[in-house]
Design an enzyme around this catalytic site. Sequence first.
Site, PDB file in Angstrom:
ATOM      1  N   PHE A   1       8.457 117.500 -10.524  1.00  0.00           N
ATOM      2  CA  PHE A   1       9.658 117.073  -9.814  1.00  0.00           C
ATOM      3  C   PHE A   1       9.331 116.751  -8.359  1.00  0.00           C
ATOM      4  O   PHE A   1       8.581 117.476  -7.701  1.00  0.00           O
ATOM      5  CB  PHE A   1      10.714 118.182  -9.810  1.00  0.00           C
ATOM      6  CG  PHE A   1      11.296 118.506 -11.151  1.00  0.00           C
ATOM      7  CD1 PHE A   1      12.474 117.910 -11.585  1.00  0.00           C
ATOM      8  CD2 PHE A   1      10.673 119.421 -11.986  1.00  0.00           C
ATOM      9  CE1 PHE A   1      13.011 118.210 -12.818  1.00  0.00           C
ATOM     10  CE2 PHE A   1      11.201 119.734 -13.221  1.00  0.00           C
ATOM     11  CZ  PHE A   1      12.378 119.122 -13.650  1.00  0.00           C
ATOM     12  N   ASP A   2       9.915 115.659  -7.866  1.00  0.00           N
ATOM     13  CA  ASP A   2       9.972 115.434  -6.424  1.00  0.00           C
ATOM     14  C   ASP A   2      10.999 116.418  -5.865  1.00  0.00           C
ATOM     15  O   ASP A   2      11.842 116.937  -6.607  1.00  0.00           O
ATOM     16  CB  ASP A   2      10.386 113.988  -6.153  1.00  0.00           C
ATOM     17  CG  ASP A   2      10.638 113.731  -4.684  1.00  0.00           C
ATOM     18  OD1 ASP A   2       9.788 114.121  -3.858  1.00  0.00           O
ATOM     19  OD2 ASP A   2      11.691 113.150  -4.350  1.00  0.00           O
ATOM     20  N   LYS A   3      10.959 116.676  -4.584  1.00  0.00           N
ATOM     21  CA  LYS A   3      11.926 117.599  -3.984  1.00  0.00           C
ATOM     22  C   LYS A   3      13.136 116.865  -3.433  1.00  0.00           C
ATOM     23  O   LYS A   3      14.244 116.983  -3.940  1.00  0.00           O
ATOM     24  CB  LYS A   3      11.277 118.429  -2.862  1.00  0.00           C
ATOM     25  CG  LYS A   3      12.263 119.409  -2.189  1.00  0.00           C
ATOM     26  CD  LYS A   3      11.621 120.163  -1.044  1.00  0.00           C
ATOM     27  CE  LYS A   3      11.431 119.260   0.164  1.00  0.00           C
ATOM     28  NZ  LYS A   3      12.739 118.878   0.785  1.00  0.00           N
ATOM     29  N   VAL A  62       9.819 113.358 -12.354  1.00  0.00           N
ATOM     30  CA  VAL A  62      11.191 113.066 -11.959  1.00  0.00           C
ATOM     31  C   VAL A  62      11.215 112.827 -10.454  1.00  0.00           C
ATOM     32  O   VAL A  62      10.797 113.688  -9.683  1.00  0.00           O
ATOM     33  CB  VAL A  62      12.150 114.219 -12.321  1.00  0.00           C
ATOM     34  CG1 VAL A  62      13.600 113.809 -12.095  1.00  0.00           C
ATOM     35  CG2 VAL A  62      11.940 114.662 -13.768  1.00  0.00           C
TER      36      VAL A  62
END
Length: 503
Positions: free
Chosen positions: A191-193, A391
């Site tokens: 995941f990106d933040k 994501v």
Amino acid sequence: GKDEEVPIEQVQVNDIVIILPAERLSIDGIVMSGVSAVDQSPITGESVPVEKKAGDQVFAGTVNGNGALEIVNLKASGDRTLDRIVKLVEEAQTQKAPTEVFTEKFERIFVPIVLIVAVLVIAIPPIIGLLTIGESFYRAMALLVGASPCALALGTPSAVLAGIAQAARNGVLIKGGAYLENLGTLRAFAFDKTGTLTIGKPVITEVVPLNGTSESEVLRIAGAVESRSQHPLAKAVVKKAEEMKITLPDAGEVQSLTAKGVRSIVEGKTVELGSLRLWQSDNVDIPDQVRQVVEDLQEKGRSVIVIKHGETWLGVLGVRDTPRDSAKKVLNELRNLGMKPLIMLTGDNKGIGNAVGKEVGIDEVKADLLPEDKVTLLKELLKTYGQVAMVGDGVNDAPALAHATVGISMGGAGTAVALETADVALMGDDLSKLPFAVGLSRAAQRTIRQNFYISLFVIALLIISTVTGFFGIGIAVIIHEGSTMVVVVNSLRLLMFKDSKVV
């Protein structure tokens, strides 16, 4: 000896480039002179502008703040950050899905074999005296009817179309059958933040008043000054004051102190807001109480704004990009579906990344990453786990999205590049649709397998029965068309898929 505007292609390594306030940086390089806050969110995903001074590295595609910068160019045309992003995306999009490769191989082998067998059925029995030429021809025609792979051909696309349609009805855009299938085979999620696990906009999370002041007084003075600024942190301060329905006094002319803070006059006294650097540069004695509060907030992953009114230190504001309400629940649901590890890949610093990761329940945090770093880590995950989803929502995520088994973009907040590159888009920016998409994919996989086995069984039955003369063309047609109807109806059950099962 003079300033000259030239096409970016003509800028050579070691050339000095001047970046004016509010301009987008066109090169990767090192700051020679000047101080400014640079918005690196298009490249690193950081939600808060990063202060840059002499000796700091900057990247093409980021946006300069209020200060002018002189930068030494380090990369030739074609090797800059944005150039590499484009190249990485193009390389990944030329790779075919395993299912597509298998289908092409099967088509090339199956059809010629059936035609060869049909010719042999016509020729061999009359030659060896088993059948007349008329009977052999009839059986060969029955064989062609029975072996015609209609159910086999329709079983997969009908399931894929039904699955994609049901996904779209629930706010998940899946761009192809391979991605629908691959969603169910995933073992790890990256995941990106910023903008993915978090909202993507900084908000005030802590108001720490000092010296007997109140929270409302801190926000009243800070909001008065910040209401005249367009900085993302300033907007967060004003929004918090509005939420608390605080009436803001008038502020005088606001002086922006690049990469330090701002200064103005409110109610006849000088107001200073910013990081501790604002006072450290003027050798102002900063109380230990203020330093301790700042350190405590920074350890929690917060950006800080210190407020001083006249000679009084009013307080400290903690700012951060808050996690989405659904993030922790979604991660737990994915973990229950067997997804592990769940990893955060962020361009933000480690402190902020760890704070957000701990709050949402992420398994592992990788921070301070450039786009190519995310791709490198993703390739390592692919080697270890085989099937990995990414994501994200930004330009900086596009290469990783393209290299992942399945790239998933936030459809509402996502950039055009991320949406174009991704294989799946969550159109409502709703992370809760991820477990639904995985469950739907697994249901689609089960349906495709069922259709495949039904089709192969019927084809095998009809080949044996027609060659031996047990079934004629009439019965072969009925069974053949009946199997086609069965697989299509079986596929349409996906239109009733809810959360965890096909109803």
